[in-house]
Design an enzyme around this catalytic site. Sequence first.
Site, PDB file in Angstrom:
ATOM      1  NE  ARG A 101      -2.673  10.697  18.912  1.00  0.00           N
ATOM      2  CZ  ARG A 101      -1.381  10.611  18.662  1.00  0.00           C
ATOM      3  NH1 ARG A 101      -0.945  10.486  17.418  1.00  0.00           N
ATOM      4  NH2 ARG A 101      -0.505  10.674  19.650  1.00  0.00           N
ATOM      5  CE  LYS A 136      -3.359  -1.171  -6.605  1.00  0.00           C
ATOM      6  NZ  LYS A 136      -2.314  -2.213  -6.756  1.00  0.00           N
ATOM      7  CE  LYS A 168      -5.366  -1.728 -13.943  1.00  0.00           C
ATOM      8  NZ  LYS A 168      -3.978  -1.673 -13.433  1.00  0.00           N
ATOM      9  CG  ASP A 219       0.453  -5.291 -14.661  1.00  0.00           C
ATOM     10  OD1 ASP A 219       0.806  -4.612 -13.688  1.00  0.00           O
ATOM     11  OD2 ASP A 219      -0.277  -6.296 -14.565  1.00  0.00           O
TER      12      ASP A 219
END
Length: 292
Positions: A101, A136, A168, A219
């Site tokens: 797994r 992100k 930003k 942006d």
Amino acid sequence: MRALPDILLEPVVRAALLEDLGRAGDLTTDATIPPDATTTVRLVARDAGVVAGTDLARLAWTLLDPRIEVRIDRGDGSRVAPGDVIGEATGPARGLLTAERVALNLLGHLSGIATATAELADAVSHTRARVCCTRKTTPGLRALEKHAVRAGGGDNHRFGLDDAVLIKDNHVAVAGGITAAVTRVRAEVGHLVKVECEVDTLDQLRELLEVGADAVLLDNMTPYLLREAVRLVDGRLVTEASGGVDATTIVPIAEAGVDLISVGRLTHSAPVLDIGLDIDPDIGPDAPPAVT
């Protein structure tokens, strides 16, 4: 493609194995599989996609039991179709099943990122634009997820807050404007540090061109505004588009002439690529059972 060194991968794989083993180990496998049983398992693609994370799958088995031998046939960056064998592992059956797994979780997750990246990169391959990721990412997995983006044919943005400057909109607001923000940055950081600034309007872009930077983040601009921005920049800055990018919007964004298109969903929303683990079916009618 260039592999990440095992020393970077081992802490992630080890933590995942410890999480799965818990306090008492694999109760199911230890109770059902004899300790001396051996077998061969194959990693098989169930869906079409791009592979990434093969070294993590290998480490999941070899860290748990060094006697397990792993062979990778389709390395990171390989394109696979349903039914393609990515690789196989041979050795003690308990170790193979216990680490199954963890191996599949990491391999499927990173292959999903590589596949999502390839889909967008292929869509804009007729343009100059390159698809890149963002910060992100899943906490603790950033280097691995950014590796998967490269496996899918994409580019990496900065890895953290310390390897480049990205001013930003909130920085601009608090600093008192683009000129003030960029001026303070230039006085603070070293000469080798690249500086990028986000702008939302063409007027902000004109101000940035006056004060100077290395790159501009355009942006949430429409393709029309992006074309105007590229015309204004005229090669003086690296142009990066962001915001609202998906399979339905990326082509007109790329055709506007930008250098880069950053896409957060590559790492925060990419679906897992379905990869299964099968007992080797090619043992022949006269051979011993797959698990001995």
